[in-house]
Design a protein around this motif. Sequence first.
Motif, PDB file in Angstrom:
ATOM      1  N   LYS A  66       0.855  -1.190   0.000  1.00 36.37           N
ATOM      2  CA  LYS A  66       0.000   0.000   0.000  1.00 36.37           C
ATOM      3  C   LYS A  66       0.884   1.230   0.000  1.00 36.37           C
ATOM      4  CE  LYS A  66      -3.896  -2.227   2.120  1.00 36.37           C
ATOM      5  NZ  LYS A  66      -5.027  -2.115   3.004  1.00 36.37           N
ATOM      6  N   ARG A  68     -15.548   4.309  -6.778  1.00 41.19           N
ATOM      7  CA  ARG A  68     -14.669   4.117  -5.607  1.00 41.19           C
ATOM      8  C   ARG A  68     -13.595   5.200  -5.557  1.00 41.19           C
ATOM      9  NH1 ARG A  68     -15.756  -1.302  -6.490  1.00 41.19           N
ATOM     10  NH2 ARG A  68     -14.052  -1.598  -7.949  1.00 41.19           N
ATOM     11  N   ASP A 105     -15.196   8.454  -4.466  1.00 49.76           N
ATOM     12  CA  ASP A 105     -15.506   8.393  -3.033  1.00 49.76           C
ATOM     13  C   ASP A 105     -14.257   8.641  -2.194  1.00 49.76           C
ATOM     14  OD1 ASP A 105     -18.161   7.828  -3.617  1.00 49.76           O
ATOM     15  OD2 ASP A 105     -17.978   5.673  -3.199  1.00 49.76           O
ATOM     16  N   CYS A 106     -13.139   8.031  -2.587  1.00 46.70           N
ATOM     17  CA  CYS A 106     -11.881   8.200  -1.843  1.00 46.70           C
ATOM     18  C   CYS A 106     -11.377   9.638  -1.909  1.00 46.70           C
ATOM     19  CB  CYS A 106     -10.811   7.256  -2.377  1.00 46.70           C
ATOM     20  SG  CYS A 106     -11.167   5.549  -1.992  1.00 46.70           S
ATOM     21  N   CYS A 153      -4.319   9.483  -2.322  1.00 43.41           N
ATOM     22  CA  CYS A 153      -5.122   8.301  -1.996  1.00 43.41           C
ATOM     23  C   CYS A 153      -4.155   7.222  -1.497  1.00 43.41           C
ATOM     24  CB  CYS A 153      -5.833   7.750  -3.230  1.00 43.41           C
ATOM     25  SG  CYS A 153      -7.201   8.743  -3.807  1.00 43.41           S
ATOM     26  N   SER A 167      -3.420   0.246  -3.250  1.00 43.63           N
ATOM     27  CA  SER A 167      -2.875  -1.082  -3.001  1.00 43.63           C
ATOM     28  C   SER A 167      -2.482  -1.651  -4.353  1.00 43.63           C
ATOM     29  CB  SER A 167      -3.934  -1.955  -2.327  1.00 43.63           C
ATOM     30  OG  SER A 167      -3.456  -3.261  -2.147  1.00 43.63           O
ATOM     31  N   GLU A 188      -6.710  -1.867  -5.204  1.00 45.35           N
ATOM     32  CA  GLU A 188      -7.697  -1.131  -4.411  1.00 45.35           C
ATOM     33  C   GLU A 188      -7.275   0.307  -4.249  1.00 45.35           C
ATOM     34  OE1 GLU A 188      -8.263  -2.914  -0.588  1.00 45.35           O
ATOM     35  OE2 GLU A 188      -8.577  -4.914  -1.411  1.00 45.35           O
ATOM     36  N   ILE A 189      -8.245   1.161  -4.000  1.00 44.88           N
ATOM     37  CA  ILE A 189      -7.987   2.566  -3.716  1.00 44.88           C
ATOM     38  C   ILE A 189      -8.739   2.906  -2.435  1.00 44.88           C
ATOM     39  CG2 ILE A 189      -8.213   4.938  -4.537  1.00 44.88           C
ATOM     40  CD1 ILE A 189      -8.474   3.752  -7.374  1.00 44.88           C
ATOM     41  N   GLY A 190      -8.053   3.586  -1.529  1.00 40.98           N
ATOM     42  CA  GLY A 190      -8.693   3.999  -0.278  1.00 40.98           C
ATOM     43  C   GLY A 190      -8.308   5.430   0.053  1.00 40.98           C
ATOM     44  N   ARG A 191      -8.929   5.941   1.087  1.00 37.53           N
ATOM     45  CA  ARG A 191      -8.609   7.297   1.545  1.00 37.53           C
ATOM     46  C   ARG A 191      -7.239   7.306   2.196  1.00 37.53           C
ATOM     47  NH1 ARG A 191     -12.885  11.303   2.270  1.00 37.53           N
ATOM     48  NH2 ARG A 191     -14.810  10.360   1.526  1.00 37.53           N
ATOM     49  N   HIS A 210      -4.689   9.015   4.771  1.00 35.30           N
ATOM     50  CA  HIS A 210      -4.706   9.830   5.996  1.00 35.30           C
ATOM     51  C   HIS A 210      -3.335  10.470   6.142  1.00 35.30           C
ATOM     52  CE1 HIS A 210      -8.578   8.109   6.970  1.00 35.30           C
ATOM     53  NE2 HIS A 210      -8.066   6.921   6.689  1.00 35.30           N
TER      54      HIS A 210
END
Length: 135
Positions: free
Chosen positions: A27, A87, A90-91, A109, A112, A129-132, A134
């Motif tokens: 990630k 997605r 959203d992220c 972002c 992964s 995958e893509i996520g927020r 931090h």
Amino acid sequence: MARLPFDDKAWTTPTSRPSFEPIPDGKYVALIEESEVKTNRAGDGTYLNLRWRVVQGDYTNRVVFQNITLTHAVEKWQKAGEEDLQRLCDCLGMSAWPKDSNQLHEMPCLISVYIREQEGYKPDNKVKEIGRAHV
């Protein structure tokens, strides 16, 4: 003998040249720095080609590419692309799909990635995958 008009300061050593080897599975905090809509090989659809740049950690400044299907003759593939774009939006905290892909740029972002190996091709990275992020 011909004199060449180059400055020695512009010379890059092998360690300063960009590497196109895949980065390890994992990630990474990254942001989209370039995007372009292209036609697929079959000519029956379009996709958004994204260029992600890693912005933190040991692989800072390394690049990973991702394609998101925008239109496709096969409904299943078009639906999958719409889900991927949703997605991503959203992220990025977007409440609607962008009108221009530049609206996706420069926002971090958490992506992964894994190393994809295909017969007849050099190994490359694939965004799983893509996520927020931090940050």
